[in-house]
Scaffold this active site. Structure first.
Site, PDB file in Angstrom:
ATOM      1  N   ASP A 101      57.449 145.484  15.433  1.00  0.00           N
ATOM      2  CA  ASP A 101      57.715 146.839  14.878  1.00  0.00           C
ATOM      3  C   ASP A 101      56.694 146.681  13.559  1.00  0.00           C
ATOM      4  O   ASP A 101      56.038 147.890  13.653  1.00  0.00           O
ATOM      5  CB  ASP A 101      59.305 146.882  14.060  1.00  0.00           C
ATOM      6  CG  ASP A 101      59.626 148.036  13.713  1.00  0.00           C
ATOM      7  OD1 ASP A 101      59.114 149.135  13.962  1.00  0.00           O
ATOM      8  OD2 ASP A 101      60.893 148.280  13.023  1.00  0.00           O
ATOM      9  N   HIS A 132      53.810 149.824  14.947  1.00  0.00           N
ATOM     10  CA  HIS A 132      53.363 151.036  13.959  1.00  0.00           C
ATOM     11  C   HIS A 132      52.058 150.428  13.489  1.00  0.00           C
ATOM     12  O   HIS A 132      51.774 149.961  12.398  1.00  0.00           O
ATOM     13  CB  HIS A 132      54.204 151.128  12.783  1.00  0.00           C
ATOM     14  CG  HIS A 132      55.697 151.647  13.130  1.00  0.00           C
ATOM     15  ND1 HIS A 132      55.937 152.892  13.177  1.00  0.00           N
ATOM     16  CD2 HIS A 132      56.567 151.178  13.566  1.00  0.00           C
ATOM     17  CE1 HIS A 132      57.023 153.264  13.788  1.00  0.00           C
ATOM     18  NE2 HIS A 132      57.419 151.975  14.010  1.00  0.00           N
ATOM     19  N   HIS A 166      63.089 155.862  18.588  1.00  0.00           N
ATOM     20  CA  HIS A 166      63.700 155.267  17.332  1.00  0.00           C
ATOM     21  C   HIS A 166      65.120 155.810  17.716  1.00  0.00           C
ATOM     22  O   HIS A 166      65.349 156.892  17.113  1.00  0.00           O
ATOM     23  CB  HIS A 166      63.064 155.411  15.991  1.00  0.00           C
ATOM     24  CG  HIS A 166      61.834 154.689  15.732  1.00  0.00           C
ATOM     25  ND1 HIS A 166      60.507 155.090  16.328  1.00  0.00           N
ATOM     26  CD2 HIS A 166      61.425 153.661  15.061  1.00  0.00           C
ATOM     27  CE1 HIS A 166      59.840 154.212  15.923  1.00  0.00           C
ATOM     28  NE2 HIS A 166      60.372 153.430  14.969  1.00  0.00           N
ATOM     29  N   GLN A 211      58.155 160.915  12.391  1.00  0.00           N
ATOM     30  CA  GLN A 211      58.497 159.992  11.384  1.00  0.00           C
ATOM     31  C   GLN A 211      59.657 160.779  10.690  1.00  0.00           C
ATOM     32  O   GLN A 211      60.658 160.169  10.258  1.00  0.00           O
ATOM     33  CB  GLN A 211      57.543 159.379  10.798  1.00  0.00           C
ATOM     34  CG  GLN A 211      57.991 158.470   9.343  1.00  0.00           C
ATOM     35  CD  GLN A 211      58.692 157.369   9.866  1.00  0.00           C
ATOM     36  OE1 GLN A 211      57.935 156.342  10.065  1.00  0.00           O
ATOM     37  NE2 GLN A 211      59.983 157.179   9.883  1.00  0.00           N
TER      38      GLN A 211
HETATM   39 FE   FE2 Z   1      59.644 151.234  14.192  1.00  0.00          FE
END
Ligand code: FE2
Length: 426
Positions: free
Chosen positions: A309, A59, A210, A152
């Site tokens: 991550d 990210h 995800h 997200q």
């Molecule tokens: Fe992630």
């Protein structure tokens, strides 16, 4: 043949000792000995020469933001998402770009030359998307940066996420992302997997979702992801990231699920540092590890990589851009302690991750791109044990980072003056 650069005398991951001849951006020869001629020489004698490290899950829009505007007090995934929601309105194009470029400098210094980053599209300004598209262009001479459109706050849960996902893809984002376990209902999660896979199929894109990043054993969106991959003919182009719920699933159900994932050729990307940190937070004791079933998936022929991550962001307070830290934690949490499994962990953070990202040009082979790393280690297992210095990093045929071998100077009577933690045969 006259080379521009020769990496001399290094040990390859398979144990061969060889010279690697480079012309322009490509590896043109790998032989026991190459004539030096006018070539620049990188002396790798006694050191491991490896393909570059590859991070298939990151990210970059959030990295290096630790503490802004506050830290994650509970340490949970959900507070991390809420905290990111507080940070998002404070983001500026310049700040996102500056942090991302700073992180890319760290990455290069660690031999990390390919990164797949999710970028949150639930900000109507799409400021992070635009900033990271610029970063992608700027770092292209030394890092392969892949962007994933990541809703997200949920494709359906966030009112504009769906249209913003499309807008981001129109701007040139490479991969379709999703977060089915964060939608309002299981049914919405399922529907989001279907719609996002259909979008990818229409546009000829890869998918990286995800998926089931939860301790809930009934979170089974990976089943739908495998189904849609099969239905839409996306085999080999889809990855499920995290898959932590699989840790807690009923064993009988998993015995049906694993062959379905294998049949659909869906790759798995656990993120050991983050999974061990964020999962199991609602447990007392015994406390679940919360990492997916790595060895069991590999035994079914499923491609499994390891991702990083997070580094210094709302979800994780540590991190150094070192994929060997990731392999080291993955090895422990998945109990991959046999020599073959330890070596596999190194392969996962180099070659396997590159395959998941579709980067066919990476690898230590004649004809591939001359991007490689010289490590202060004798072999891949020692590299995972030591997480040693990256002595030299070469990207597209050019040396982009160098650092000296580190030894501790001792002042102990009767003992040698220097200590290096390598286990070299004498
Ligand atoms: Fe992630």
């Amino acid at each position: 043949m006259s080379f521009d650069l020769i990496v001399k005398g290094g040990t390859l991951p398979d144990g061969r000792v060889a010279d690697i001849g480079i012309i322009g951006e490509n590896i043109t020869a790998i032989e026991p000995s190459l004539p030096a001629g006018p070539a620049k020489i990188v002396d790798a004698t006694g050191n491991l020469v490896s393909p570059p490290f590859v991070d298939p899950h990151f990210h970059m829009d959030a990295t290096l933001s630790y503490g802004i505007p506050r830290i994650n007090a509970s340490g949970t995934l959900l507070e991390g998402i809420a905290l990111w929601g507080e940070l998002k309105p404070l983001l500026t194009h310049e700040a996102v770009k500056e942090r991302a470029l700073r992180y890319c400098d760290w990455a290069v210094s660690m031999g990390l030359l390919a990164i797949r980053t999710h970028v949150d599209v639930c900000d109507d300004r799409l400021l992070a998307v635009e900033a990271l598209l610029e970063v992608k262009k700027e770092v292209a001479p030394y890092i392969d940066l892949q962007l994933v459109a990541f809703p997200q706050d949920g494709l359906y849960r966030s009112p504009t996420a769906r249209q913003n996902t499309i807008r981001a893809l129109d701007l040139g984002v490479d991969v379709v992302g999703g977060i089915p376990h964060f939608e309002r209902t299981m049914a919405d999660g399922t529907r989001s997997v279907t719609e996002l896979c259909e979008i990818a199929e229409k546009r000829g894109l890869m998918v990286d979702m995800h998926c089931d990043e939860t301790d809930d054993p009934l979170s089974r969106h990976i089943e739908q992801l495998a189904y849609e991959t099969q239905r839409l003919g996306l085999q080999g182009r889809v990855a499920g990231s995290h898959l932590t719920s699989m840790h807690s699933m009923d064993n009988y159900y998993v015995s049906k699920l694993l062959p379905l994932i294998a049949e659909a050729q869906v790759s798995a990307i656990p993120n050991p540092l983050i999974n061990i940190m964020l999962q199991g937070r609602h447990d007392t004791f015994p406390k679940r590890r919360g990492m997916t079933r790595v060895k069991e998936m590999q035994a079914h022929g499923i491609r499994v990589g390891f991702g990083q991550d997070c580094v210094l962001d709302p979800w994780y307070s540590l991190g150094t851009a070192d994929m060997l830290d990731v392999a080291f934690m993955g090895l422990h949490v998945a109990q991959m302690s046999s020599p073959a499994d330890m070596a596999k962990c190194f392969d996962m953070v180099t070659n396997v991750n590159a395959t998941i990202m579709g980067l066919d040009h990476l690898g230590l082979e004649v004809g591939k791109r001359a991007s490689l790393v010289v490590l202060d280690a004798g072999n891949p297992i020692e590299a995972v044990r030591l997480r040693p210095e990256r002595l030299c990093v070469i990207a597209r045929g050019k040396v982009v980072a160098e650092r000296p071998r580190q030894e501790t100077r001792l002042s102990i009577e009767g003992r040698p003056a220097a200590v290096n933690r390598r286990h070299e045969a004498t």
